[in-house]
Write an enzyme that holds these catalytic residues in place. Structure first.
Site, short mmCIF file in Angstrom:
data_model
loop_
_atom_site.label_atom_id
_atom_site.label_comp_id
_atom_site.label_asym_id
_atom_site.label_seq_id
_atom_site.Cartn_x
_atom_site.Cartn_y
_atom_site.Cartn_z
N ALA A 152 0.86 -1.19 0.00
CA ALA A 152 0.00 0.00 0.00
C ALA A 152 0.89 1.23 0.00
O ALA A 152 1.88 1.29 0.73
CB ALA A 152 -0.92 0.04 1.23
N GLY A 153 0.55 2.23 -0.84
CA GLY A 153 1.30 3.48 -0.83
C GLY A 153 2.78 3.26 -1.08
O GLY A 153 3.20 2.77 -2.12
N ASP A 154 3.59 3.66 -0.09
CA ASP A 154 5.04 3.47 -0.21
C ASP A 154 5.51 2.27 0.62
O ASP A 154 6.65 2.23 1.07
CB ASP A 154 5.78 4.75 0.22
CG ASP A 154 5.43 5.16 1.65
OD1 ASP A 154 6.09 6.05 2.18
OD2 ASP A 154 4.50 4.57 2.24
N GLU A 155 4.63 1.31 0.84
CA GLU A 155 4.97 0.10 1.60
C GLU A 155 5.06 -1.10 0.65
O GLU A 155 4.16 -1.32 -0.16
CB GLU A 155 3.92 -0.16 2.68
CG GLU A 155 3.86 0.94 3.74
CD GLU A 155 2.74 0.70 4.74
OE1 GLU A 155 2.81 1.27 5.84
OE2 GLU A 155 1.79 -0.03 4.41
#
Length: 612
Positions: free
Chosen positions: A527-530
């Site tokens: 998710a996102g920058d993960e």
């Protein structure tokens, strides 16, 4: 009407022997008179059923579109709630925030961080901080920042949100932000609340236990049209008495009090389909009906004047040949042994062979991609021969045909036997190339399992592969490593260079991570920058330490974003099966917690999860 039903009806029209074989002799006038009545009745019934089916399909499409719109808006609210929760949690889990807000009560620091800065950066409507007794430290709105305002009262919904957050266990960082709908001074907000906790040990500050920070987005006449634009719908409003024909989504405040109903006008693909398809269907049906009746009356007229039916059969043959030659689908006929008797132009074009080379060939051997030892051996599996043996129509969309150059293409085809009494004398085969449909299905499957920005497996595929690896690890008594990676300073690049630059950076990160692990390992965007890396069949912790160091090193190296060289980093949390959990969700939660510990340790490092 389904595709298979359409195939059966098409091949039924192309059965000249079936018609002529039933009445080769006798009184043509009486037979055709009866036939005309039957045809008229069949046309009326078929026309009625066709119209009703088109209307029914249109209604189902409209209902499906409305349900999809409702699911889309529900997902949009969930995504917005998660963003609010992530933003408020990032500020509340900050020792400097505790010092500047709860102790020093620094108004300038508040405005530069969770106050006016957060309002403008995240498009929020309100941010505030309260102590354990709901007394306000600061409250920021687009009009400014105030301390302890006297005109703001917390109603039951706001108190329910704050108290729910205070009761949440402090040792679960992934669940520490509470979201829901609240009402403040008559305005409806989507809010997220997070307690102030120390970064290191997730303990409430002694100076103000129970202190909470809250971020909120107003559901007003400004925000709702923007949400409607994102969804691609019109008329998104909050009504107490919604009109009929609109999608309805009841809203409830945190304390369970109804908060009105969101309504909007969904798209109507079914109505558009009916408006475009129904006139064409009626015109086509009328044309077919007119031609059919014309044929019947003319045949009766010829039967009265002729003692033989030779001319009638010749005319029928010409008509069917015309249908064969103008049909867009491939059509060929076979005898009782499966040998091709005739083939139309569309079929010859699709197969890439002249008709002379197709006629007389064994259809099962010439066309089907599946291996065939012989007609007898393959009779039970080949729909072509099975239809000839059973006398029943067969439909298949799982086979492929061969072209002249040996290339293959997927087909959907129907086999309709031609009967003399009850005995099959041959069959008519109608087929079409479904390559585009297969490509569309594969594209849908790809989008459901892979991230559109990086091309990496998404969360769905990550859980599927991780669960597969867990099954194998349990079976073979091996260990699995899960690396939960959060990119450091990614938000700064995204905010300063734009979202396109952020997407380019994510793609370069994905490429580096994939090059740094084995082909059997999985790199996924969570998710996102993960991101998450699943390392199967590990030997010991040292192996994961080596991989983590390697990944941190490639993340430290500069990235080329247009004319800019940017540097980021990463923080990695590591969980091991079976040491830290027995299922995918538990392992990811432990790895995520370890990642936050790595961030708290100064970022750019890794931490192992603690054995429970």
């Amino acid at each position: 009407m389904t595709t298979r039903e359409g195939f059966r009806r098409t091949t039924t029209l192309l059965d000249p022997k079936g018609v002529s074989a039933k009445n080769p002799h006798g009184s043509a006038v009486q037979t055709l008179g009866t036939l005309i009545k039957v045809v008229i009745a069949a046309i009326l019934v078929s026309l009625t059923l066709t119209v009703l089916m088109i209307l029914h399909v249109g209604r189902i499409q409209d209902e499906t579109a409305a349900e999809a719109s409702l699911r889309q808006f529900d997902g949009l609210l969930l995504m917005t709630s998660r963003h609010l929760a992530n933003h408020v949690r990032d500020y509340a889990y900050w020792d400097e925030a505790i010092e500047r807000v709860l102790v020093a009560r620094d108004t300038e620091w508040w405005d530069d961080n969770p106050g006016q800065y957060a309002l403008s950066t995240f498009d929020l409507s309100l941010t505030l901080a309260v102590d354990g007794s709901d007394r306000i430290y600061f409250i920021s709105t687009p009009d400014g920042t105030r301390s302890a305002p006297s005109d703001l009262t917390f109603g039951p919904s706001a108190k329910a949100l704050l108290n729910t957050e205070r009761r949440t266990p402090a040792f679960l960082p992934l669940q520490s932000a509470t979201t829901g709908l609240i009402e403040l001074n008559g305005t409806l907000y989507l809010a997220a609340a997070s307690r102030f906790l120390h970064e290191e040990d997730l303990v409430s500050p002694a100076e103000a236990p129970g202190a909470v920070m809250l971020f909120a987005l107003a559901f007003d006449d400004t925000v709702l049209p923007e949400l409607g634009d994102i969804m691609g719908v019109v008329g998104l409003v909050r009504d107490a008495t919604p009109e009929s024909g609109k999608v309805r989504m009841p809203l409830s405040l945190m304390d369970g009090t109804p908060a009105g109903i969101l309504t909007w006008t969904p798209s109507a693909p079914g109505g558009s389909m009916i408006a475009s398809v129904l006139p064409i269907a009626l015109l086509a049906f009328s044309s077919v009906a007119g031609l059919t009746l014309l044929f019947a009356f003319r045949a009766r007229s010829l039967a009265r004047r002729l003692s033989a039916d030779e001319n009638e059969r010749r005319e029928l043959a010409q008509r069917y040949e015309s249908i064969l030659e103008t049909a867009g689908d491939g059509i060929f006929g076979i005898d009782r042994d499966g040998r091709i008797l005739f083939v139309n132009a569309a079929a010859a074009t699709m197969l890439g062979l002249p008709r002379t080379e197709i006629q007389g060939q064994d259809a099962n051997r010439l066309l089907l991609c599946r291996p065939a030892a012989g007609p007898v051996d393959q009779a039970d599996e080949a729909p072509l021969l099975r239809a000839l043996r059973s006398g029943r129509a067969e439909v298949s969309d799982t086979d492929c045909f061969r072209r002249a150059d040996a290339s293959r293409f997927p087909v959907e085809y129907a086999v309709t036997p031609m009967l003399l009494g009850e005995t099959p004398t041959g069959a008519v085969v109608v087929f079409r190339d479904i390559t585009k449909r297969r490509q569309t299905e594969e594209e849908i499957l790809y989008r459901a399992n892979f991230d559109s920005v990086t091309g990496l497996p998404n969360r769905n595929l990550l859980f599927e592969r991780l669960n597969q690896e867990l099954k194998r690890a349990r079976r073979e008594a091996t260990r699995i490593g899960i690396l939960f990676i959060d990119l450091d300073d990614f938000k700064q690049v995204n905010d300063s260079l734009g979202h396109d630059a952020g997407d380019l950076l994510l793609r370069q990160v994905a490429e580096r991570l994939q090059r740094s692990v084995r082909e059997t390992d999985t790199v996924a965007r969570f998710a996102g920058d993960e991101l998450v890396v699943v390392i199967a069949q590990i030997v010991d912790r040292a192996f994961l330490e080596t991989i983590s160091e390697k990944l941190l090193q490639v993340l430290r190296e500069p990235f080329s974003i247009g004319d800019e060289n940017v540097r980021i980093g990463g923080s990695i949390g590591i969980a091991i099966f079976p040491d830290h959990g027995d299922d995918a969700q538990a392992l990811l939660n432990r790895a995520d917690l370890a990642m936050y510990q790595a961030k708290a340790a100064g970022r750019g490092t890794y931490r192992f999860a603690v054995v429970a």
